[in-house]
Design an enzyme around this catalytic site. Structure first.
Site, PDB file in Angstrom:
ATOM      1  N   SER A   1      26.921  11.254 -64.355  1.00 20.72           N
ATOM      2  CA  SER A   1      27.103   9.989 -65.072  1.00 20.72           C
ATOM      3  C   SER A   1      26.313   8.935 -64.330  1.00 20.72           C
ATOM      4  O   SER A   1      26.239   8.961 -63.094  1.00 20.72           O
ATOM      5  CB  SER A   1      28.587   9.607 -65.068  1.00 20.72           C
ATOM      6  OG  SER A   1      28.730   8.226 -65.324  1.00 20.72           O
TER       7      SER A   1
ATOM      8  N   GLY B   1      21.530  15.069 -66.478  1.00 20.17           N
ATOM      9  CA  GLY B   1      22.223  15.215 -67.766  1.00 20.17           C
ATOM     10  C   GLY B   1      21.318  14.777 -68.908  1.00 20.17           C
ATOM     11  O   GLY B   1      21.153  15.483 -69.911  1.00 20.17           O
ATOM     12  N   HIS B   2      20.687  13.601 -68.730  1.00 22.31           N
ATOM     13  CA  HIS B   2      19.750  13.122 -69.762  1.00 22.31           C
ATOM     14  C   HIS B   2      18.572  14.085 -69.897  1.00 22.31           C
ATOM     15  O   HIS B   2      18.097  14.358 -70.995  1.00 22.31           O
ATOM     16  CB  HIS B   2      19.196  11.736 -69.389  1.00 22.31           C
ATOM     17  CG  HIS B   2      20.233  10.670 -69.296  1.00 22.31           C
ATOM     18  ND1 HIS B   2      20.587  10.077 -68.117  1.00 22.31           N
ATOM     19  CD2 HIS B   2      20.995  10.086 -70.259  1.00 22.31           C
ATOM     20  CE1 HIS B   2      21.513   9.159 -68.344  1.00 22.31           C
ATOM     21  NE2 HIS B   2      21.784   9.146 -69.629  1.00 22.31           N
TER      22      HIS B   2
END
Ligand code: PAF
Length: 275
Positions: free
Chosen positions: A182, A33-34
């Protein structure tokens, strides 16, 4: 890649960047995600700055500040391979002093949903993001839609304080099984991960209902809650809001966010769907 830890080191490195800057603030334990934020920042700017700082002021008493996953070396490697130009990794005493001037979240939008479950959380988020945005002086800063309320409040802060940096929303990245990425997913046992999949499935159910013509938000919420209760430990909230975070009775296509917060075991997870 230049790794900086103090404000002075950062400022010296920052002066060497002559061109547009994309900024990705993170709390580390970097995942795909990052990486997608970093890639977008790279595509849209000449230089990319990433910060890694587990910000204590956005954790409430009893939350997971002490056990928040830390992977300093792996994170550095990921940033280097991703082509980051400056990595900023300050400690708390670099970012905070005693008796600070405070940025406060707005009294309504900052204290509903996440702000109601975690009162004061957004004060801490906005405080640190304001500091980082001012320090970095980027053209664009990238935030995931997964933290939808955070994104909305940061966008409001940038507007209310006339910040020069544009806030860029980025799509949620999911694992193959549908779970939104996450840093907290590492807390889940195998069984808990299976239960956690009810969260994206409940959003999927909402999407199917809307596709079949159901626009009544209470009915959609109830059917999501029924599904979540089949496995999660606690449903903290299921809410349907417009892009201004006002609760709505009817789905507005192009202006709706469906939000879920649930506990699986002791792990608190959030997810959402933008309609
Ligand atoms: O979304 C996060 O990782 C954090 O809330 C942020 C924006 C880096 C501020 O600490």
């Amino acid at each position: 890649m230049i790794v900086t830890k103090t404000i002075d080191e950062f400022k010296i490195a920052r002066k060497t960047l002559k061109g547009s800057i994309g900024f990705v603030p993170t709390m580390g334990a970097l995942h795909k995600g990052h990486l997608s934020l970093i890639q977008k920042a790279k595509e849209e700017n000449e230089f990319v700055v990433v910060s890694i700082f587990v910000n204590p002021t956005q954790f409430l008493e009893g939350e997971d500040l002490d056990r928040y996953p830390k992977k300093e070396e792996a994170d550095k490697e990921i940033c280097k391979l991703a082509g980051v130009d400056i990595l900023f990794m300050p400690t708390s005493d670099v970012m905070y002093s005693n008796d600070e001037l405070k940025i406060m979240a707005p009294k309504i939008r900052g204290y509903i949903l996440e702000g109601s479950s975690r009162p004061g959380h957004f004060d801490g988020v906005l405080q640190i993001v304001m500091k980082l945005l001012n320090l970095v002086g980027a053209d664009k800063a990238y935030f995931g839609k997964k933290d939808a309320q955070q994104l909305s409040l940061i966008t409001q802060m940038a507007r209310n304080y006339f910040l020069e940096t544009s806030i860029i929303p980025c799509d949620i990245i999911r694992d193959n099984d549908g779970l939104a990425l996450s840093s907290r997913n590492v807390y889940l046992s195998k069984e808990e991960r299976q239960a956690a999949l009810l969260i994206p499935r409940s959003l999927q159910r909402a999407s199917e209902k809307i596709s079949s013509g159901e626009f009544n938000t209470s009915k959609i919420k109830n059917s999501m809650i029924d599904l979540l209760r089949e496995g999660v430990s606690a449903v903290e909230y299921v809410e349907i809001v417009n892009r201004d975070f006002k609760l709505i009775d009817e789905i507005e296509i192009g202006n709706t966010i469906i939000l879920v917060a649930a506990k699986v075991g002791t792990t608190r997870l959030i997810d959402n769907l933008w309609i």
